[in-house]
Scaffold this motif. Structure first.
Motif: not given
Length: 211
Positions: A194-200, A204-209, A127-134
């Motif tokens: 896990s909660d922190a990764v979901a929050t970040v 990120v999605e909000f900022q990219l939108a 999940r952390v890697m998916a965040l970095f990849e996004r």
């Protein structure tokens, strides 16, 4: 329990992290001098409210020990020190800030809890890697390898310390970092991370939108 010099900061420091500091305030110059003459360790806790300089702050009661591994003196009470964060501690009692913050502390190793499995560690790493990849995809940037980004699992490293290491690499806020630090067990730390990764990820999605 031990009386320990304390250094309140406006950021959470996790076990295993590095901590570089520039020291110039007189009371912390005294702290460094005393530490260099002795055990070379002091406690680090998050400032919950108020300001670091001059005292008058409200301090959290869970932190970590910092060990000074190198120090350079620059005269007039100024130092540059490099520290490594060691074990987690819990403050039992704050003492007078004379000549610098001090507290009665005790080590706080992870408490017993549900066993954290290797699969759960891999899942949160994914999940952390998916965040970095996004983030990298949005910036059209090339990511380093998984090992460079997340760090390699150390021989004999337990789940609790591995979760500290992962948390140190996620760009989360101080409240989330403190939740990771203050989680009583490895399984509770897994939940906090896990909660922190979901929050970040949501931020990120909000900022990219909005771009």
């Amino acid at each position: 329990m031990t009386i320990t010099p304390m250094f309140p900061l406006e950021s959470v420091r996790l076990p295993g992290e590095d901590l570089p500091l520039r020291i110039f305030e007189p009371r912390y110059s005294a702290l460094v001098r005393d530490c260099l003459a002795g055990a070379k360790v002091f406690g680090v806790v998050l400032i919950a409210a108020g300001r670091e300089v001059g005292g008058g702050d409200a301090r959290c009661d869970v932190g970590s020990l910092a060990e000074i591994v190198s120090a350079q003196e620059h005269g007039e009470g100024r130092y540059r020190i490099a520290c490594e964060m060691r074990e987690r501690i819990r403050v039992e009692k704050w003492l007078e800030d004379d000549p610098y913050p001090r507290a009665v502390v005790e080590p706080w190793p992870d408490e017993a809890g549900r066993l954290v499995t290797g699969d759960e560690i891999v899942d949160v790493e994914d999940r952390v890697m998916a965040l970095f990849e996004r983030i990298a995809a949005a910036k059209k940037a090339r990511l380093p390898s998984r090992g460079e980004l997340l760090g390699e699992l150390q021989l004999g490293e337990d789940a609790g310390n591995r979760l500290y290491a992962l948390a140190s690499r996620v760009p989360m806020g101080q409240a989330d970092r403190y939740a990771v630090l203050a989680a009583p067990s490895a399984s509770a730390r897994l939940d906090a991370l896990s909660d922190a990764v979901a929050t970040v990820a949501a931020m990120v999605e909000f900022q990219l939108a909005g771009e």
